[in-house]
Scaffold this motif. Structure first.
Motif, PDB file in Angstrom:
ATOM      1  N   ARG A  35       0.319  -1.232  -0.280  1.00  0.00           N
ATOM      2  CA  ARG A  35      -0.252  -0.130  -0.033  1.00  0.00           C
ATOM      3  C   ARG A  35       1.363   0.978  -0.074  1.00  0.00           C
ATOM      4  O   ARG A  35       1.491   1.555   1.332  1.00  0.00           O
ATOM      5  N   LYS A  36       0.719   2.007  -0.848  1.00  0.00           N
ATOM      6  CA  LYS A  36       1.836   2.519  -0.947  1.00  0.00           C
ATOM      7  C   LYS A  36       1.211   3.832  -2.283  1.00  0.00           C
ATOM      8  O   LYS A  36       0.719   3.369  -3.487  1.00  0.00           O
ATOM      9  N   PRO A  37       1.582   5.167  -2.342  1.00  0.00           N
ATOM     10  CA  PRO A  37       1.558   5.890  -3.665  1.00  0.00           C
ATOM     11  C   PRO A  37       1.474   6.119  -4.478  1.00  0.00           C
ATOM     12  O   PRO A  37       2.725   5.149  -4.583  1.00  0.00           O
ATOM     13  N   MET A  38       0.589   5.723  -5.819  1.00  0.00           N
ATOM     14  CA  MET A  38       1.730   5.986  -6.464  1.00  0.00           C
ATOM     15  C   MET A  38       0.229   6.734  -7.938  1.00  0.00           C
ATOM     16  O   MET A  38      -0.037   7.138  -7.571  1.00  0.00           O
ATOM     17  N   PRO A  39       1.130   7.390  -8.691  1.00  0.00           N
ATOM     18  CA  PRO A  39       0.809   7.978  -9.842  1.00  0.00           C
ATOM     19  C   PRO A  39      -1.006   7.508 -10.587  1.00  0.00           C
ATOM     20  O   PRO A  39      -0.280   5.901 -10.489  1.00  0.00           O
ATOM     21  N   VAL A  40      -1.950   8.294 -10.766  1.00  0.00           N
ATOM     22  CA  VAL A  40      -2.344   7.641 -11.012  1.00  0.00           C
ATOM     23  C   VAL A  40      -2.963   7.375 -12.641  1.00  0.00           C
ATOM     24  O   VAL A  40      -3.680   6.461 -12.522  1.00  0.00           O
ATOM     25  N   SER A  41      -1.825   7.324 -13.120  1.00  0.00           N
ATOM     26  CA  SER A  41      -1.451   7.112 -14.978  1.00  0.00           C
ATOM     27  C   SER A  41      -1.125   5.830 -14.511  1.00  0.00           C
ATOM     28  O   SER A  41      -1.269   4.733 -15.480  1.00  0.00           O
TER      29      SER A  41
END
Length: 195
Positions: A19-25
């Motif tokens: 669970r980690k931040p990811m670019p929406v793309s």
């Protein structure tokens, strides 16, 4: 989620769920279609569902066929990840009841590292006795972005190391010659086979 579809039709999780931040793309789009379905489930039922096709996903990321990598947004309350094809469940991964306990022992915060390498140390354990995998990240720009320094725990999953009796790992802790020999003996078959 990174998985492999086995010849018997089941799925194998290739890396730990993160669970980690990811670019929406990079997130799997809604309504993409495909023979496979990934679901995040909670107490109230299905919270998120994404259809995908293994060949399309594999081709998009340059992976070998029958493997796939898929990023989906985290939904609060998700307790289970399910991958299925039609009505057949290929993989079900349930979250632990209790979160792991991690304590960073060094650096202690506020340090600046303009160049060179740095040692990060921590202690960790899991109250449920689940195996632990660590993703160490650093920020080269004061927290605006984060980059992975590497995984710790792959050796535990491969059976090369087992941690301490409390289920914890102490990466910066001392290691005896006997422990070193045992690790080498367990790692040699994997090294020889190239896996």
């Amino acid at each position: 989620v990174a998985e492999m579809i086995n010849p018997d039709g089941t799925a194998t999780l290739l890396t730990p769920l993160l669970r980690k931040p990811m670019p929406v793309s990079l997130l799997a789009p809604e309504g993409a279609g495909g023979a496979y379905v990934l679901e995040l489930r909670g107490a109230a039922g299905t919270l998120l569902q994404r259809s995908f096709d293994v060949d399309q996903v594999s081709a998009a990321f340059g992976a070998a066929s029958r493997h796939f990598w898929l990023a989906v947004p985290y939904v609060e309350g998700a307790r289970e990840l399910v991958v299925r094809r039609g009505s057949r469940t290929l993989l079900k991964q349930t979250a632990s009841a209790n979160p792991p306990v991690v304590r960073v022992t060094g650096p202690n915060g506020g340090e600046s590292f303009p160049s060179g390498s740095m040692t990060v140390t921590w202690e960790a354990s899991d109250p449920d006795g689940d195996p632990l995998t660590f993703l160490v990240q650093y920020s080269p720009d004061g927290g605006t972005s984060w980059e992975s320094a590497g995984y710790v725990g792959a050796a535990a999953r491969a059976g090369i190391i087992g941690g301490y009796p409390d289920g914890g790992f102490r990466p910066a802790g001392p290691i005896t010659r006997a422990e070193t020999a045992a690790i080498i003996a367990r790692a040699l078959p994997a090294l020889r086979s190239g896996s």
